[in-house]
Write an enzyme that holds these catalytic residues in place. Structure first.
Site, PDB file in Angstrom:
ATOM      1  N   LEU A  68     -16.321  32.104 -16.827  1.00 27.85           N
ATOM      2  CA  LEU A  68     -15.736  31.729 -18.117  1.00 27.85           C
ATOM      3  C   LEU A  68     -14.710  30.610 -17.943  1.00 27.85           C
ATOM      4  CD1 LEU A  68     -15.330  35.361 -19.524  1.00 27.85           C
ATOM      5  CD2 LEU A  68     -17.197  33.745 -19.925  1.00 27.85           C
ATOM      6  N   PRO A  69     -14.320  29.978 -19.066  1.00 32.40           N
ATOM      7  CA  PRO A  69     -13.456  28.792 -18.944  1.00 32.40           C
ATOM      8  C   PRO A  69     -12.086  29.064 -18.322  1.00 32.40           C
ATOM      9  CG  PRO A  69     -14.489  28.847 -21.117  1.00 32.40           C
ATOM     10  CD  PRO A  69     -14.827  30.142 -20.442  1.00 32.40           C
ATOM     11  N   LYS A 106      -8.843  28.412  -3.817  1.00 32.75           N
ATOM     12  CA  LYS A 106      -9.467  27.413  -4.708  1.00 32.75           C
ATOM     13  C   LYS A 106      -8.449  26.362  -5.158  1.00 32.75           C
ATOM     14  CE  LYS A 106     -12.142  25.662  -8.011  1.00 32.75           C
ATOM     15  NZ  LYS A 106     -13.301  24.850  -7.794  1.00 32.75           N
ATOM     16  N   LYS A 157      -6.873  21.026 -15.193  1.00 34.99           N
ATOM     17  CA  LYS A 157      -6.688  22.481 -15.337  1.00 34.99           C
ATOM     18  C   LYS A 157      -6.350  23.102 -13.972  1.00 34.99           C
ATOM     19  CE  LYS A 157      -9.454  26.588 -15.518  1.00 34.99           C
ATOM     20  NZ  LYS A 157     -10.800  27.125 -15.417  1.00 34.99           N
ATOM     21  N   THR A 177     -12.525  29.947 -12.507  1.00 36.39           N
ATOM     22  CA  THR A 177     -11.284  29.486 -11.882  1.00 36.39           C
ATOM     23  C   THR A 177     -10.143  29.857 -12.817  1.00 36.39           C
ATOM     24  OG1 THR A 177     -12.441  27.619 -10.880  1.00 36.39           O
ATOM     25  CG2 THR A 177     -10.037  27.488 -10.958  1.00 36.39           C
TER      26      THR A 177
HETATM   27  P1  NAD Z   1     -18.411  25.677 -19.590  1.00 34.16           P
HETATM   28  O1  NAD Z   1     -17.403  25.413 -20.643  1.00 34.16           O
HETATM   29  O2  NAD Z   1     -19.575  24.754 -19.436  1.00 34.16           O
HETATM   30  O3  NAD Z   1     -19.008  27.163 -19.761  1.00 34.16           O
HETATM   31  C1  NAD Z   1     -18.249  28.281 -20.129  1.00 34.16           C
HETATM   32  C2  NAD Z   1     -19.166  29.177 -20.956  1.00 34.16           C
HETATM   33  O4  NAD Z   1     -18.481  30.395 -21.241  1.00 34.16           O
HETATM   34  C3  NAD Z   1     -19.543  28.569 -22.306  1.00 34.16           C
HETATM   35  O5  NAD Z   1     -20.952  28.562 -22.424  1.00 34.16           O
HETATM   36  C4  NAD Z   1     -18.885  29.492 -23.322  1.00 34.16           C
HETATM   37  O6  NAD Z   1     -19.612  29.621 -24.517  1.00 34.16           O
HETATM   38  C5  NAD Z   1     -18.845  30.786 -22.550  1.00 34.16           C
HETATM   39  N1  NAD Z   1     -17.897  31.775 -23.023  1.00 34.16           N
HETATM   40  C6  NAD Z   1     -16.605  31.613 -23.420  1.00 34.16           C
HETATM   41  N2  NAD Z   1     -16.062  32.798 -23.753  1.00 34.16           N
HETATM   42  C7  NAD Z   1     -17.034  33.738 -23.575  1.00 34.16           C
HETATM   43  C8  NAD Z   1     -17.092  35.151 -23.738  1.00 34.16           C
HETATM   44  N3  NAD Z   1     -16.058  35.851 -24.168  1.00 34.16           N
HETATM   45  N4  NAD Z   1     -18.253  35.771 -23.426  1.00 34.16           N
HETATM   46  C9  NAD Z   1     -19.311  35.093 -22.986  1.00 34.16           C
HETATM   47  N5  NAD Z   1     -19.322  33.742 -22.814  1.00 34.16           N
HETATM   48  C10 NAD Z   1     -18.189  33.086 -23.109  1.00 34.16           C
HETATM   49  O7  NAD Z   1     -17.587  25.771 -18.221  1.00 34.16           O
HETATM   50  P2  NAD Z   1     -18.144  25.581 -16.742  1.00 34.16           P
HETATM   51  O8  NAD Z   1     -18.099  24.138 -16.357  1.00 34.16           O
HETATM   52  O9  NAD Z   1     -19.404  26.353 -16.583  1.00 34.16           O
HETATM   53  O10 NAD Z   1     -16.966  26.293 -15.917  1.00 34.16           O
HETATM   54  C11 NAD Z   1     -16.840  27.703 -15.866  1.00 34.16           C
HETATM   55  C12 NAD Z   1     -15.760  28.039 -14.865  1.00 34.16           C
HETATM   56  O11 NAD Z   1     -16.094  27.488 -13.579  1.00 34.16           O
HETATM   57  C13 NAD Z   1     -14.378  27.459 -15.229  1.00 34.16           C
HETATM   58  O12 NAD Z   1     -13.401  28.406 -14.904  1.00 34.16           O
HETATM   59  C14 NAD Z   1     -14.279  26.213 -14.353  1.00 34.16           C
HETATM   60  O13 NAD Z   1     -12.937  25.862 -14.054  1.00 34.16           O
HETATM   61  C15 NAD Z   1     -15.036  26.659 -13.102  1.00 34.16           C
HETATM   62  N6  NAD Z   1     -15.634  25.574 -12.309  1.00 34.16           N
HETATM   63  C16 NAD Z   1     -16.319  24.565 -12.914  1.00 34.16           C
HETATM   64  C17 NAD Z   1     -16.878  23.569 -12.137  1.00 34.16           C
HETATM   65  C18 NAD Z   1     -17.661  22.438 -12.763  1.00 34.16           C
HETATM   66  O14 NAD Z   1     -17.970  21.467 -12.048  1.00 34.16           O
HETATM   67  N7  NAD Z   1     -18.007  22.509 -14.041  1.00 34.16           N
HETATM   68  C19 NAD Z   1     -16.760  23.607 -10.734  1.00 34.16           C
HETATM   69  C20 NAD Z   1     -16.079  24.675 -10.149  1.00 34.16           C
HETATM   70  C21 NAD Z   1     -15.525  25.667 -10.949  1.00 34.16           C
END
Ligand code: NAD
Length: 299
Positions: free
Chosen positions: A65-66, A175, A250, A100
């Protein structure tokens, strides 16, 4: 085979869940965005209308999740009110949060879940969307060794390097340390390259020299921020992410919170966070984090 629930099918969670489905696991998915759920169902995942129904019978619950507030609120509803806790999670189940987030949120969640006989580890990732798609993520895990060992075969479906960093929360600390260092290296590489360019050097030649000298580092060698030096990296593709400036900012905020909590001195991290905040304010939040190079190259 263990039954898995998966929450959060965004840029990272979508391909991670897809890899579990492809490996033959029974995966029940949930996201607030219906199209993300439909895509996974198309690959063979199950779905249910509510988070509570998604975790019914689940041995493993994965969340991607975000931010911390999303993780806290999801599990609060699954754990239930204090006077009648655990109406939904199976005793002996294991929560693997891959988001994260701040270490304090996962530590508090660990205690709440432990009270109802549900395990909990933090397992944030490195490797970006490409790593999630190719199943080559690095997982930095915090939690009891026994729970780490139970999670490892599942994490190995989604990743290549699975590290046990220490107790619960340690994965999140690892991380933010890694990403703080990454951002410092990216800024340093950018300013060194531009210094060379301003003094008449060809950035490709300068990169070759530094990569084979003591300045060598990942942002220079593998993820060069100067357009045209390396192919197939965001800088040579209009800084399309990759790893967005917004996400780096973030993570740097989490690093600063962590440093304040432990009384650590992180002057380079603080400076880099400020540079990335300015960069975001200049309209670059959706660009790859290597676009910080533009702050040095723009006339
Ligand atoms: P994203 O915004 O693409 O996806 C998050 C998803 O969570 C969305 O589809 C949203 O609808 C869903 N969501 C939100 N609240 C919810 C709930 N209560 N129940 C179910 N679904 C819910 O984000 P992302 O890029 O996939 O990143 C996710 C996590 O991974 C973050 O914490 C980010 O910091 C971490 N991260 C991202 C990357 C990257 O390159 N994108 C790399 C490493 C770590």
């Amino acid at each position: 085979m263990k039954k898995i629930s998966f929450f959060g099918l965004g840029n990272m969670g979508g391909p991670m869940a897809a890899n579990l489905v492809k490996a033959g696991y029974e995966v029940c998915v949930y996201d607030l965005v219906p199209s993300a759920v439909h895509e996974l169902v198309g690959l063979g995942a199950k779905a249910a209308d509510t988070p509570e129904a998604v975790v019914a019978d689940a041995d493993i619950i994965i969340s991607m999740l975000p931010a911390g507030k999303h993780v806290a609120s999801l599990y609060k509803s699954l754990i239930g009110p204090a006077d009648q806790p655990n109406r939904y999670l199976k005793k002996g189940a294991l929560v693997i949060d891959c988001s994260t987030i701040d270490a304090a949120t996962i530590k508090a969640l660990y205690i709440e879940l432990n009270n109802i006989d549900v395990g909990c580890i933090d397992a944030p990732v490195s490797g970006g969307v490409a790593g999630a798609t190719n199943g080559t993520l690095s997982f930095m895990v915090g939690g009891q060794l026994e729970q780490f060992s139970a999670a490892k075969p599942i994490l190995e479906v989604m990743g290549k390097n699975i590290f046990h960093a220490g107790e619960v929360g340690a994965g999140q600390i690892a991380k933010v340390c890694n990403n703080m260092l990454l951002s410092i290296l990216m800024v340093g590489t950018s300013e060194a390259l531009q210094l060379g360019i301003d003094n008449g050097l060809d950035p490709s030649k300068l990169s070759e020299i530094m990569s084979n000298s003591s300045g060598s580092n990942w942002t220079l060698d593998v993820y060069n921020p100067c357009p045209g030096v390396s192919e197939s990296v965001p800088s040579s593709n209009d800084y399309k992410p990759g790893f967005m400036t917004n996400l780096m900012l973030k993570d740097l905020g989490l690093a600063m919170d962590t440093a304040i909590a432990s009384g650590s001195s992180t002057p380079m991290g603080a400076l880099t966070r400020n540079l990335y905040a300015l960069h975001q304010k200049s309209g670059n939040g959706e660009l790859d984090f290597s676009s910080i190079f533009k702050q040095f190259s723009q006339k």
